[in-house]
Enzyme design. Structure first.
Site: not given
Ligand code: ATP
Ligand code: MG
Length: 568
Positions: A43, A267, A277
């Protein structure tokens, strides 16, 4: 789970259960003759962090291994939080890690198709417009132990639902006044299946579609269908989405579209680090760091600026692998892979961070010579360079003690040490200022020890680095420590905040370091090992006349360990 590793793995995508699963699907032709297709779906509401690197290596790495392709898809369904700046930084970061996507996609490109699919579900009696407030919907949803209650609007006719949904789209209703919901099962043990929202009303300008839409699909109504449109075979995501998988499948089944398949993995969590984020944004917005690319940030742009390399990140995530249970990895493990990589590749240089003048009384005044130094003892191909040596040198304040503690083998009155690659030198006398601080050390050298070699087999216990005063390049050096002082920065007492765990001493600026003159030509992003000090990287804030270096990592400091042991 805390893991520590001492050897570098080969550079291939993490081998793990995901690999086995895809191999099985290929073997059984689960997707017919279709090639393996994955996507990385961030995102654009912030910068990518080291956790995303794990997902990127899995998405791109596994597709590569099976001869498949990977799309970069922006999951841009929340207009209020998303920005073009983030879209650009994400592309830069994915490329920096060494990947190129097959197609650049946006969930927002699918808004018209998603809208059509919503109409279809309404017509099939599978979706309805609900007028309950968000709070009421929450109350009606029930709990893990109690079933939910059906909304009074659940029995609306198809015609009424179509009319209301079209008017939602036309902008007739206020934000939050209505939602479109899937009609599934208010008693389902999985809360995600208790008539989840599909669309909400948000009058906000979207970073790409502008004001064309005022209804936006929910993550669950956008993600699986976007996968399906792109014919994604394996849609990998983190474990918190496991409970959403039945809903992911439900939409795809109801719509009868390409059967993309979601697979969850753990994760990445790191000690002393927050990978969210939302919280990273808060650090930036409130000025706790200098920006998203502050070298203390766990963002890819931050650790890049700090001097981390894609190769080390790859080796690290490969070693961490993927599993079905969440754990925490020691930050030291990431640092280990980074040191290992830089040890092999970074050019050596001599730099004195806290200078103390050493005058060699028996070295002729006005004389200069060049000493030959290996650029990287780990890599003969890196060649050698010439470093100027003269009568007045800078050495580290820490490399001299007037009264040496036990086991201190560096310079002290009457003691002989080796000046790296140059000569043996013995401290003779010292000059103090009015306050009693040592400001200058005087010594004598042995001309027969040129190159740092013992002339007669006599040994010195220590080798110290130096920079010739007349040739020294002044520089700023930024020393970084952990951004948080607690291993789990998200753990704070009631009423507190993760900000309470910030390490207030995570940045120390050394404004008067002295570097060997060869560093005058170093470009932003170039990495070095300052011998005996650590790994450093030229910061983009540098100007022609003033270099700024970021400390990537300290070398392992054996002296600090001895001192600590002695103190305890
Ligand atoms: P955040 O909580 O930091 O906003 P998010 O999961 O909302 O993270 P996205 O932009 O939706 O962030 O993530 C894109 C991809 O990266 C998704 O498939 C998510 O599962 C993966 N991802 C995000 N954080 C991690 C992590 N700490 N370890 C492994 N994969 C991750
Ligand atoms: Mg997200």
């Amino acid at each position: 789970m805390t893991t520590s590793h001492t050897e570098s793995p080969e550079l291939h995508a993490p081998s793990n259960f995901l690999h086995e699963m895809i191999a099985e699907d290929v073997r059984t032709k689960k997707f017919g003759d279709a090639a393996i297709q994955t996507r990385f779906p961030p995102e654009p509401n912030g910068y990518l962090h080291i956790g995303h690197a794990k997902a990127i290596f899995l998405d791109f790495g596994l597709a590569d291994e099976f001869g498949g392709k990977t799309n970069l898809r922006f999951d841009d369904t929340n207009p209020e939080r998303e920005e073009t700046e983030y879209v650009e930084s994400i592309q830069r970061d994915v490329r920096w890690l060494g990947f190129e996507w097959e197609k650049l996609c946006y969930a927002s490109d699918y808004f018209p198709q998603l809208y059509e699919w919503a109409l279809k579900l309404i017509k099939d009696g599978k979706a309805y417009v609900d007028d309950l407030s968000a709070e009421e919907i929450r109350q009606y949803r029930g709990t893990l132990t109690e079933p939910g209650k059906e909304s009074p609007y659940r029995k609306r006719t198809v015609e009424e639902n179509l009319d209301l949904f079209q008017r939602m789209k036309a902008g007739e209703f206020a934000d939050g006044s209505r939602v479109l919901r899937a009609k599934i099962d208010m008693a389902s043990p999985n809360l995600n299946l208790r008539d989840p929202a599909m669309y909400r009303i948000v009058h906000a300008t979207h970073h790409r579609t502008g004001d064309a839409w005022c209804i936006y699909p929910m993550y669950d109504f956008a993600h699986g269908q976007s996968d399906s449109i792109e014919r994604v075979t394996h849609s990998m995501c983190t474990l918190e989405f496991a409970d959403h998988q039945p809903l992911y499948r439900w939409y795809i089944e109801q719509l009868g579209i390409f059967p993309s398949q979601q697979i969850e993995f753990d994760r990445l969590n790191l000690t002393y680090t927050l990978l969210s984020k939302r919280r990273l944004l808060q650090l930036v917005q409130e000025g706790h760091v200098r920006g998203w690319d502050d070298p203390r940030m766990p963002t890819l742009s931050g650790i890049r600026r700090r001097g981390f390399t894609p190769e080390a990140i790859r080796a690290f995530v490969t070693s961490v692998g993927a599993t079905r249970t969440n754990g925490i990895v020691d930050i030291e493990m990431l640092e280990h892979f980074q040191r290992d990589d830089l040890n092999r590749r970074a050019a050596r240089a001599m730099a004195v961070l806290r200078p103390l003048k050493l005058v060699i009384d028996n070295y002729p005044e006005g004389r200069e010579e060049l000493v030959e130094v290996a650029n990287n003892p780990e890599d003969a191909a890196a060649g050698t360079r010439q470093v100027p040596f003269s009568r007045e040198l800078y050495i580290e304040q820490d490399d001299y003690r007037e009264t040496p503690p036990p086991k201190y083998y560096r310079l002290s009155p009457g003691k002989e040490v080796r000046l790296r690659n140059a000569y043996f030198v013995t401290a003779q006398s010292l000059v103090k200022d009015a306050a009693g601080n040592v400001v200058e050390v005087h010594g004598t050298y042995d001309p027969a020890s040129r190159g740092g070699n013992s002339p007669d087999g006599r040994k010195v216990k220590s080798t110290i680095h130096w920079v010739s005063v007349a040739h020294a390049l002044p520089a700023e050096v930024r020393l970084y420590e952990k951004l948080f002082s607690k291993a789990d920065p998200g753990d704070f007492p009631e009423g507190g905040s993760f900000l309470d765990n910030l390490n207030r001493e995570s940045l120390e600026i050394v404004s008067d370091a002295k570097l060997e003159p060869s560093l005058a030509g170093a470009r932003p992003g170039e990495r070095f090992q300052f011998e005996r000090v650590g790994y450093f990287c030229v910061d983009p804030d540098s100007s022609e006349n003033r270099k700024i270096f970021n400390r990537t990592l300290a070398l392992k400091d054996t002296w600090a360990k001895i001192e600590k042991k002695a103190a305890s």
